[in-house]
Write a protein that holds these residues in place. Structure first.
Motif, PDB file in Angstrom:
ATOM      1  N   PRO A 219     -21.810 -39.927  29.590  1.00 15.25           N
ATOM      2  CA  PRO A 219     -20.894 -39.939  28.447  1.00 15.25           C
ATOM      3  C   PRO A 219     -21.573 -39.740  27.099  1.00 15.25           C
ATOM      4  N   ALA A 220     -22.801 -40.219  26.937  1.00 16.69           N
ATOM      5  CA  ALA A 220     -23.482 -40.029  25.652  1.00 16.69           C
ATOM      6  C   ALA A 220     -23.764 -38.553  25.412  1.00 16.69           C
ATOM      7  N   ALA A 221     -24.217 -37.831  26.425  1.00 17.73           N
ATOM      8  CA  ALA A 221     -24.457 -36.393  26.305  1.00 17.73           C
ATOM      9  C   ALA A 221     -23.148 -35.653  26.091  1.00 17.73           C
ATOM     10  N   PHE A 222     -22.087 -36.101  26.749  1.00 18.83           N
ATOM     11  CA  PHE A 222     -20.761 -35.514  26.553  1.00 18.83           C
ATOM     12  C   PHE A 222     -20.327 -35.643  25.098  1.00 18.83           C
ATOM     13  N   ALA A 223     -20.465 -36.843  24.544  1.00 24.24           N
ATOM     14  CA  ALA A 223     -20.063 -37.068  23.148  1.00 24.24           C
ATOM     15  C   ALA A 223     -20.876 -36.202  22.194  1.00 24.24           C
ATOM     16  N   SER A 224     -22.175 -36.080  22.462  1.00 22.81           N
ATOM     17  CA  SER A 224     -23.024 -35.251  21.610  1.00 22.81           C
ATOM     18  C   SER A 224     -22.569 -33.801  21.633  1.00 22.81           C
ATOM     19  N   GLY A 225     -22.268 -33.290  22.806  1.00 28.08           N
ATOM     20  CA  GLY A 225     -21.880 -31.896  22.931  1.00 28.08           C
ATOM     21  C   GLY A 225     -20.591 -31.558  22.232  1.00 28.08           C
ATOM     22  N   ILE A 226     -19.608 -32.449  22.338  1.00 28.84           N
ATOM     23  CA  ILE A 226     -18.310 -32.133  21.731  1.00 28.84           C
ATOM     24  C   ILE A 226     -18.309 -32.374  20.225  1.00 28.84           C
ATOM     25  N   VAL A 227     -19.371 -32.979  19.699  1.00 25.19           N
ATOM     26  CA  VAL A 227     -19.531 -33.085  18.242  1.00 25.19           C
ATOM     27  C   VAL A 227     -20.377 -31.935  17.721  1.00 25.19           C
ATOM     28  N   MET A 228     -21.480 -31.668  18.397  1.00 26.30           N
ATOM     29  CA  MET A 228     -22.420 -30.667  17.919  1.00 26.30           C
ATOM     30  C   MET A 228     -21.858 -29.252  17.959  1.00 26.30           C
ATOM     31  N   ALA A 229     -21.206 -28.870  19.051  1.00 22.79           N
ATOM     32  CA  ALA A 229     -20.722 -27.490  19.184  1.00 22.79           C
ATOM     33  C   ALA A 229     -19.720 -27.113  18.091  1.00 22.79           C
ATOM     34  N   PRO A 230     -18.698 -27.934  17.806  1.00 25.25           N
ATOM     35  CA  PRO A 230     -17.799 -27.577  16.704  1.00 25.25           C
ATOM     36  C   PRO A 230     -18.493 -27.498  15.341  1.00 25.25           C
ATOM     37  N   LEU A 231     -19.465 -28.395  15.109  1.00 24.48           N
ATOM     38  CA  LEU A 231     -20.210 -28.328  13.851  1.00 24.48           C
ATOM     39  C   LEU A 231     -20.987 -27.024  13.752  1.00 24.48           C
ATOM     40  N   TRP A 232     -21.608 -26.612  14.835  1.00 19.35           N
ATOM     41  CA  TRP A 232     -22.365 -25.358  14.877  1.00 19.35           C
ATOM     42  C   TRP A 232     -21.453 -24.182  14.540  1.00 19.35           C
ATOM     43  N   LEU A 233     -20.281 -24.171  15.138  1.00 17.86           N
ATOM     44  CA  LEU A 233     -19.317 -23.112  14.862  1.00 17.86           C
ATOM     45  C   LEU A 233     -18.833 -23.165  13.408  1.00 17.86           C
ATOM     46  N   PHE A 234     -18.524 -24.371  12.931  1.00 18.01           N
ATOM     47  CA  PHE A 234     -18.002 -24.518  11.563  1.00 18.01           C
ATOM     48  C   PHE A 234     -19.029 -24.075  10.532  1.00 18.01           C
TER      49      PHE A 234
ATOM     50  N   VAL B 247     -23.842 -14.032  14.051  1.00 10.56           N
ATOM     51  CA  VAL B 247     -22.553 -14.729  14.069  1.00 10.56           C
ATOM     52  C   VAL B 247     -21.735 -14.351  15.296  1.00 10.56           C
ATOM     53  N   PHE B 248     -21.498 -13.035  15.482  1.00  9.74           N
ATOM     54  CA  PHE B 248     -20.539 -12.589  16.493  1.00  9.74           C
ATOM     55  C   PHE B 248     -21.165 -12.336  17.860  1.00  9.74           C
ATOM     56  N   GLY B 249     -22.462 -12.072  17.890  1.00  9.67           N
ATOM     57  CA  GLY B 249     -23.133 -11.846  19.172  1.00  9.67           C
ATOM     58  C   GLY B 249     -24.026 -12.983  19.580  1.00  9.67           C
ATOM     59  N   GLY B 250     -24.003 -14.048  18.777  1.00  5.17           N
ATOM     60  CA  GLY B 250     -24.856 -15.195  19.080  1.00  5.17           C
ATOM     61  C   GLY B 250     -24.107 -16.498  19.027  1.00  5.17           C
ATOM     62  N   VAL B 251     -23.918 -17.018  17.814  1.00  2.00           N
ATOM     63  CA  VAL B 251     -23.409 -18.380  17.648  1.00  2.00           C
ATOM     64  C   VAL B 251     -21.976 -18.543  18.145  1.00  2.00           C
ATOM     65  N   LEU B 252     -21.081 -17.644  17.747  1.00  2.73           N
ATOM     66  CA  LEU B 252     -19.672 -17.864  18.102  1.00  2.73           C
ATOM     67  C   LEU B 252     -19.452 -17.921  19.612  1.00  2.73           C
ATOM     68  N   PRO B 253     -19.885 -16.927  20.375  1.00  2.00           N
ATOM     69  CA  PRO B 253     -19.694 -17.058  21.822  1.00  2.00           C
ATOM     70  C   PRO B 253     -20.509 -18.189  22.427  1.00  2.00           C
ATOM     71  N   ALA B 254     -21.742 -18.382  21.953  1.00  2.00           N
ATOM     72  CA  ALA B 254     -22.572 -19.456  22.498  1.00  2.00           C
ATOM     73  C   ALA B 254     -21.978 -20.819  22.182  1.00  2.00           C
ATOM     74  N   GLY B 255     -21.413 -20.975  20.971  1.00  2.00           N
ATOM     75  CA  GLY B 255     -20.829 -22.250  20.581  1.00  2.00           C
ATOM     76  C   GLY B 255     -19.579 -22.588  21.359  1.00  2.00           C
ATOM     77  N   VAL B 256     -18.717 -21.595  21.555  1.00  2.00           N
ATOM     78  CA  VAL B 256     -17.499 -21.829  22.337  1.00  2.00           C
ATOM     79  C   VAL B 256     -17.860 -22.195  23.774  1.00  2.00           C
ATOM     80  N   LEU B 257     -18.830 -21.491  24.339  1.00  2.00           N
ATOM     81  CA  LEU B 257     -19.260 -21.793  25.702  1.00  2.00           C
ATOM     82  C   LEU B 257     -19.949 -23.156  25.774  1.00  2.00           C
ATOM     83  N   ALA B 258     -20.716 -23.504  24.734  1.00  2.00           N
ATOM     84  CA  ALA B 258     -21.364 -24.819  24.712  1.00  2.00           C
ATOM     85  C   ALA B 258     -20.334 -25.932  24.737  1.00  2.00           C
ATOM     86  N   LEU B 259     -19.264 -25.752  23.990  1.00  2.00           N
ATOM     87  CA  LEU B 259     -18.199 -26.753  23.986  1.00  2.00           C
ATOM     88  C   LEU B 259     -17.532 -26.833  25.355  1.00  2.00           C
TER      89      LEU B 259
END
Length: 238
Positions: free
Chosen positions: A121-136, A99-111
């Motif tokens: 734009p399609a890749a942009f839309a995918s990234g800004i949807v996927m990263a918050p879901l990963w974090l959530f 959680v703290f050494g993997g997903v959270l920092p990686a997810g914030v950076l991915a966003l």
């Protein structure tokens, strides 16, 4: 209201009776061994994602790759039932690393780096949807564990695992689309290589994580579907 204590399901299967865990671990190691070394050189030209318009993109990408690699390796152990049941303390400790050494920092950076993706734009839309879901999903799973709601914890972490490993399916789709669409460069795309790359990247980034997440949801819904089927059969027989 006090949270209801939920106990995780137990199993009597031995570790070698889980034939998927070995190949999954080897796949994760092979992917990391192939993907990470170019980002350890400090040479921007070796990056597989080039974004020359933003100087900060490359260093953030390198850090994202490293944290995401930690998430991939630890999540293999986290979903391994034998390891989880035989070594619960190690499971908890490794879960915190996930959680703290993997997903959270990686997810914030991915966003962050996803906001300036060079792949359209399609890749942009995918990234800004996927990263918050990963974090959530990951935060929800961690909270359920803290509340000792282990059944819910497992469900949220399976969703988190699906998105953690989706980078592998993303690359597989890229190969498929590259082979299928590449010959159409001069026809469908009128010789515009950038347009073709945008199209392939848009398709692979969405399919890379949506399909694994749908499979995870199907897996999680199987018991309920089985119960509904059993009730339907019983009702029909009555």
């Amino acid at each position: 209201m006090t949270a209801t204590l939920q106990k995780p399901r137990t199993t009597t299967k031995k570790w070698w009776q889980r034939p998927w865990i070995g190949p999954l671990g080897l796949l994760a190691i092979a992917f990391i061994a192939f993907s990470v070394p170019p980002y350890l050189t400090g040479d921007r030209s070796q990056s597989r994602v080039q974004q020359p318009d933003y100087a900060w993109h490359y260093p953030l990408l390198v850090v994202h790759v490293l944290f995401a690699s930690v998430a991939m390796i630890t999540c293999v152990f986290q979903i391994w039932p034998w390891f989880r049941q035989r070594h619960p303390q190690a499971h908890r400790r490794m879960g915190r690393i996930y959680v703290f050494g993997g997903v959270l920092p990686a997810g914030v950076l991915a966003l962050t780096i996803g906001m300036v993706t060079p792949f359209g734009p399609a890749a942009f839309a995918s990234g800004i949807v996927m990263a918050p879901l990963w974090l959530f999903f990951t935060v929800a799973g961690y909270r359920m564990a803290r509340q000792r709601r282990f059944v819910d914890h497992r469900r949220w972490m399976i969703r988190s695992f699906a998105l953690t490993m989706s980078i592998i399916t993303n690359r597989l789709w890229a190969i498929v689309f590259g082979i299928a669409v590449g010959p159409q460069l001069e026809t469908t795309f009128h010789g515009d290589l950038k347009l073709m790359v945008y199209s392939i990247s848009g398709a692979t980034t969405w399919l890379g994580w949506v399909i694994p997440l749908l499979i995870a949801e199907w897996w999680l819904q199987r018991p309920e579907m089985a119960r509904r089927k059993a009730r339907s059969v019983a009702g029909g027989a009555g």
